[in-house]
Scaffold this motif. Structure first.
Motif, PDB file in Angstrom:
ATOM      1  N   SER A   1      -8.867  -2.038  -7.509  1.00 45.93           N
ATOM      2  CA  SER A   1      -7.613  -2.466  -6.913  1.00 45.93           C
ATOM      3  C   SER A   1      -7.462  -3.976  -7.082  1.00 45.93           C
ATOM      4  O   SER A   1      -8.435  -4.674  -7.383  1.00 45.93           O
ATOM      5  CB  SER A   1      -7.562  -2.091  -5.431  1.00 45.93           C
ATOM      6  OG  SER A   1      -8.360  -2.969  -4.655  1.00 45.93           O
ATOM      7  N   PRO A   2      -6.259  -4.511  -6.837  1.00 47.70           N
ATOM      8  CA  PRO A   2      -6.043  -5.959  -6.992  1.00 47.70           C
ATOM      9  C   PRO A   2      -6.825  -6.805  -5.982  1.00 47.70           C
ATOM     10  O   PRO A   2      -7.127  -7.955  -6.259  1.00 47.70           O
ATOM     11  CB  PRO A   2      -4.539  -6.105  -6.776  1.00 47.70           C
ATOM     12  CG  PRO A   2      -3.966  -4.758  -7.079  1.00 47.70           C
ATOM     13  CD  PRO A   2      -5.001  -3.786  -6.639  1.00 47.70           C
ATOM     14  N   ALA A   3      -7.097  -6.260  -4.796  1.00 46.40           N
ATOM     15  CA  ALA A   3      -7.806  -7.007  -3.761  1.00 46.40           C
ATOM     16  C   ALA A   3      -8.330  -6.011  -2.735  1.00 46.40           C
ATOM     17  O   ALA A   3      -7.925  -4.844  -2.708  1.00 46.40           O
ATOM     18  CB  ALA A   3      -6.889  -8.042  -3.097  1.00 46.40           C
TER      19      ALA A   3
ATOM     20  N   ASN B   1       0.834  -1.206   0.000  1.00 44.70           N
ATOM     21  CA  ASN B   1       0.000   0.000   0.000  1.00 44.70           C
ATOM     22  C   ASN B   1       0.867   1.254   0.000  1.00 44.70           C
ATOM     23  O   ASN B   1       0.658   2.190   0.773  1.00 44.70           O
ATOM     24  CB  ASN B   1      -0.948  -0.001   1.197  1.00 44.70           C
ATOM     25  CG  ASN B   1      -2.190  -0.852   0.929  1.00 44.70           C
ATOM     26  OD1 ASN B   1      -2.664  -0.907  -0.209  1.00 44.70           O
ATOM     27  ND2 ASN B   1      -2.688  -1.512   1.952  1.00 44.70           N
ATOM     28  N   ASN B   2       1.874   1.258  -0.837  1.00 45.21           N
ATOM     29  CA  ASN B   2       2.691   2.429  -1.121  1.00 45.21           C
ATOM     30  C   ASN B   2       3.245   2.268  -2.518  1.00 45.21           C
ATOM     31  O   ASN B   2       3.116   1.193  -3.126  1.00 45.21           O
ATOM     32  CB  ASN B   2       3.816   2.607  -0.081  1.00 45.21           C
ATOM     33  CG  ASN B   2       4.700   1.372   0.021  1.00 45.21           C
ATOM     34  OD1 ASN B   2       5.419   1.026  -0.916  1.00 45.21           O
ATOM     35  ND2 ASN B   2       4.652   0.701   1.170  1.00 45.21           N
ATOM     36  N   ARG B   3       3.885   3.308  -3.042  1.00 42.12           N
ATOM     37  CA  ARG B   3       4.317   3.281  -4.438  1.00 42.12           C
ATOM     38  C   ARG B   3       5.740   2.789  -4.626  1.00 42.12           C
ATOM     39  O   ARG B   3       6.210   2.691  -5.756  1.00 42.12           O
ATOM     40  CB  ARG B   3       4.193   4.678  -5.045  1.00 42.12           C
ATOM     41  CG  ARG B   3       2.758   5.142  -5.186  1.00 42.12           C
ATOM     42  CD  ARG B   3       2.650   6.558  -5.682  1.00 42.12           C
ATOM     43  NE  ARG B   3       3.560   6.839  -6.767  1.00 42.12           N
ATOM     44  CZ  ARG B   3       3.548   7.945  -7.486  1.00 42.12           C
ATOM     45  NH1 ARG B   3       2.633   8.861  -7.230  1.00 42.12           N
ATOM     46  NH2 ARG B   3       4.409   8.152  -8.443  1.00 42.12           N
TER      47      ARG B   3
ATOM     48  N   ILE C   1      -5.881  -3.875  -0.770  1.00 42.47           N
ATOM     49  CA  ILE C   1      -4.993  -2.960  -1.490  1.00 42.47           C
ATOM     50  C   ILE C   1      -5.751  -1.685  -1.826  1.00 42.47           C
ATOM     51  O   ILE C   1      -6.915  -1.718  -2.251  1.00 42.47           O
ATOM     52  CB  ILE C   1      -4.466  -3.615  -2.786  1.00 42.47           C
ATOM     53  CG1 ILE C   1      -3.898  -4.998  -2.481  1.00 42.47           C
ATOM     54  CG2 ILE C   1      -3.408  -2.735  -3.435  1.00 42.47           C
ATOM     55  CD1 ILE C   1      -2.760  -4.991  -1.491  1.00 42.47           C
ATOM     56  N   PHE C   2      -5.050  -0.535  -1.682  1.00 40.61           N
ATOM     57  CA  PHE C   2      -5.636   0.741  -2.062  1.00 40.61           C
ATOM     58  C   PHE C   2      -5.954   0.751  -3.553  1.00 40.61           C
ATOM     59  O   PHE C   2      -5.334   0.017  -4.338  1.00 40.61           O
ATOM     60  CB  PHE C   2      -4.676   1.890  -1.759  1.00 40.61           C
ATOM     61  CG  PHE C   2      -4.305   2.034  -0.301  1.00 40.61           C
ATOM     62  CD1 PHE C   2      -5.146   1.579   0.705  1.00 40.61           C
ATOM     63  CD2 PHE C   2      -3.110   2.638   0.064  1.00 40.61           C
ATOM     64  CE1 PHE C   2      -4.818   1.715   2.039  1.00 40.61           C
ATOM     65  CE2 PHE C   2      -2.758   2.780   1.397  1.00 40.61           C
ATOM     66  CZ  PHE C   2      -3.612   2.315   2.393  1.00 40.61           C
ATOM     67  N   THR C   3      -6.878   1.599  -3.949  1.00 37.26           N
ATOM     68  CA  THR C   3      -7.159   1.759  -5.384  1.00 37.26           C
ATOM     69  C   THR C   3      -6.106   2.627  -6.076  1.00 37.26           C
ATOM     70  O   THR C   3      -5.928   2.527  -7.288  1.00 37.26           O
ATOM     71  CB  THR C   3      -8.547   2.382  -5.592  1.00 37.26           C
ATOM     72  OG1 THR C   3      -8.602   3.632  -4.893  1.00 37.26           O
ATOM     73  CG2 THR C   3      -9.638   1.460  -5.072  1.00 37.26           C
TER      74      THR C   3
END
Length: 598
Positions: free
Chosen positions: A72-74, A47-49, A77-79
């Motif tokens: 988002s993947p799940a 949940n970070n870049r 996880i953030f959008t």
């Protein structure tokens, strides 16, 4: 009735045969297209870049073929503002393979620890291809991805496109990206492949509808070579940089008439990554790259370092990566040294035996975070603590013969940078004299300033063709160099407008200081709300970008331009520059800042 019933049965049989044939064909086609894939991927999500910390989700993904749209993947996880890494070991027959990455936003692809695709920037969905020859056997493939905002797309696949023998040395194409600016920023306007970096556009344009001035290009490829010493030669008008085997060997990023630069490097056998970056300012545009093997057996490199990387901050346990490196000159930003090294909380050790001319030397280490330097088994620099990039120096008297040098480094979080260098202070100066090199002025008039930036006071001015000595120092991003004037005083000049006799990247980086007295601040700050924000020498895209600040970084506000679209800021290392106000979240209204004229 019976006749129609019989015809219906025949029709059903024919339909079944047709459907079976269609399914078989579809499966055959799918099998052919995916024949190069090596099975499931281990997927990790953050949940970070910047893939930092522990992943919030680990799972097996059948393939990297995702179009999440605004989702988002799940659910964990953030959008937006998330990242992922997929790893796979594929057992492949020998051949040339085409790796294809489609991404929105950034993606990087490694094959056997070689970076073959690098589009790590905010972008709309676009596709990048790279052809690589692989021998028969197991190959490790690592894919990293980040999503900034908006639509999220991450797709990567590979298929065999060539035979079982390596293509000729000159046969693999270069992948190229063309940008409508001089700093390779943003989304490329043109992409494609070319057989060679060999262009003479003159006063023309690379393609219809593309500008003839103020553009930049990046070319990347893997070059299959035999072991030996190689000479790379590049002629360019204007700026050019060349990386070979991930080492910057030619750094002439400045406005210049067509000039030839050369560098020698020892290479192992195998596929070697090469990257060329070029920018055109105005008038003629020209860039040509060539290389040749000088010898079959590379001589020992007396200054080469043996590098060990660890997945912890205390150099504990066994290293996860061991390799030889020609120089310690890295700014990894929010990235990592290699796919198997984490982006945060890692450490490294470099050891070398240096053969130097006897005399007193100044050793310099610039790091974010901790660094220690031993010279001849004596601890010379000890700065083993967290901090932004800062330079430390120490002097040591060197006698005849080789001396051992050890550099240790650790990275905690956020930005990662490590640079090490040395220069002769006194004693026998050797062939280089008191100064390591010279700088020749290429502009009509060139300001010499008290510090590395346009915010520092002007000492004097130089003219076209004037030659001054380099003191051996530059600023952190190699955009300014320190020079010695005829009267013995020193000053700083922009690297864009001088031609240096030695690579600027080899000079010792110094952390710039704020001018004295410092300019008054407004009491306001700004936080970066985009991926990477260019910091420019003036209020507009026509001014050169000398560094970038990352998402979430805070800067001090000094003032604005008359239209309130550009803001002048102070960075955390004291440097000043201009940024686009639309990419800042400010604590005070931009319109309330004082107007500053450059």
């Amino acid at each position: 009735m019976d006749r129609w019933h019989g015809f219906g049965r025949v029709r059903n049989v024919l339909a079944a045969i047709f459907l079976s044939a269609f399914i078989i064909a579809a499966l055959s086609s799918s099998s052919l297209n995916l024949s190069a894939q090596g099975g499931a991927w281990e997927g990790k999500y953050w949940n970070n870049r910047n893939l930092s910390g522990n992943p919030v989700l680990v799972r097996q993904d059948a393939g990297i073929n995702f179009d999440w749209g605004a989702g988002s993947p799940a659910y964990e996880i953030f959008t937006d503002n998330f990242s992922a890494q997929w790893t796979q070991t594929a057992n492949l027959p020998a051949g040339t393979y085409r790796f294809s990455a489609t991404t929105d936003d950034g993606m990087r692809v490694w094959v056997d620890n070689v970076l073959i695709i690098d589009v790590w920037f905010d972008s709309q969905a676009h596709t990048v291809n790279a052809d690589v020859f692989l021998g028969a056997g197991n190959h490790t493939i690592v894919v990293q991805y980040f999503e900034a905002g908006g639509v999220a797309v991450a797709k990567m696949n590979f298929v065999q496109v060539g035979g079982t023998t390596p293509p000729p040395t000159g046969g693999q194409p270069w992948f190229n990206e063309y940008f409508t600016n001089t700093n390779l920023s943003g989304t490329p306007a043109l992409t494609g492949t070319t057989s060679a970096v060999n262009f003479n556009w003159g006063f023309g344009t690379p393609a219809p509808g593309f500008p003839a001035d103020f553009f930049s290009v990046r070319w990347v490829r893997n070059l299959p070579v035999e072991a030996g010493r190689y000479r790379f030669s590049v002629t360019s008008d204007d700026g050019v940089r060349v990386w070979v085997n991930n080492i910057l060997i030619i750094d002439q990023w400045r406005v210049q008439a067509a000039t030839t630069h050369q560098a020698d490097i020892d290479l192992p056998a195998g596929n070697v990554p090469i990257k060329v970056e070029y920018f055109e300012n105005t008038e003629r545009a020209y860039v040509v790259l060539n290389w040749t093997r000088l010898s079959t057996t590379p001589p020992p490199a007396t200054g080469a370092s043996h590098a060990e990387y660890f997945n912890n901050m205390n150099l504990g346990g066994s290293p996860v990566l061991v390799r030889d490196e020609a120089a310690i000159n890295y700014n990894w930003g929010h990235g990592s040294p290699a796919a198997q090294v984490p982006v945060d909380r890692f450490s490294a050790r470099w050891t070398a035996n240096l053969t130097l001319t006897p005399g007193r030397y100044r050793f310099s280490a610039t790091s974010d975070d901790g660094v220690r330097v031993w010279v001849n088994n004596q601890l010379l620099i000890d700065a083993w603590f967290d901090r932004p990039a800062r330079t430390f120096t120490g002097e040591y008297d060197v006698g005849a013969g080789a001396i051992p040098v050890r550099v240790e480094y650790y990275e905690n979080t956020n930005l990662a940078e490590m640079r090490f260098g040395y220069s002769l202070v006194s004693g026998q100066p050797g062939t280089g004299g008191q100064y390591p090199g010279t700088a020749t002025v290429t502009s009509y008039r060139l300001n010499v300033r008290r510090g590395p930036g346009t915010n520092f006071a002007i000492i004097t001015r130089l003219n076209t063709g004037n030659v001054v000595n380099l003191t051996g120092y530059r600023n952190g991003d190699a955009t300014w160099v320190q020079v010695a004037l005829a009267d013995g005083t020193t000053g700083w000049v922009s690297a864009l407008y001088v031609r240096t006799s030695i690579p600027i990247s080899g000079l010792i980086p110094l952390t710039p200081t704020t001018p004295n007295p410092p300019p008054p601040t407004t009491g306001g700050t700004g936080t970066v709300i985009t991926g990477m924000l260019n910091v420019r020498t003036g209020p507009g895209v026509g001014f050169a970008a000398f560094t970038t600040v990352s998402n979430g970084a805070t800067v001090t506000l000094l003032g604005r331009d008359a239209t309130a679209t550009w803001v002048k800021v102070i960075l955390r290392d004291g440097r000043q520059g201009w940024v686009n106000a639309s990419f800042l979240s400010t604590t005070v209204p931009v319109g309330n800042l004082p107007i500053i004229n450059i």
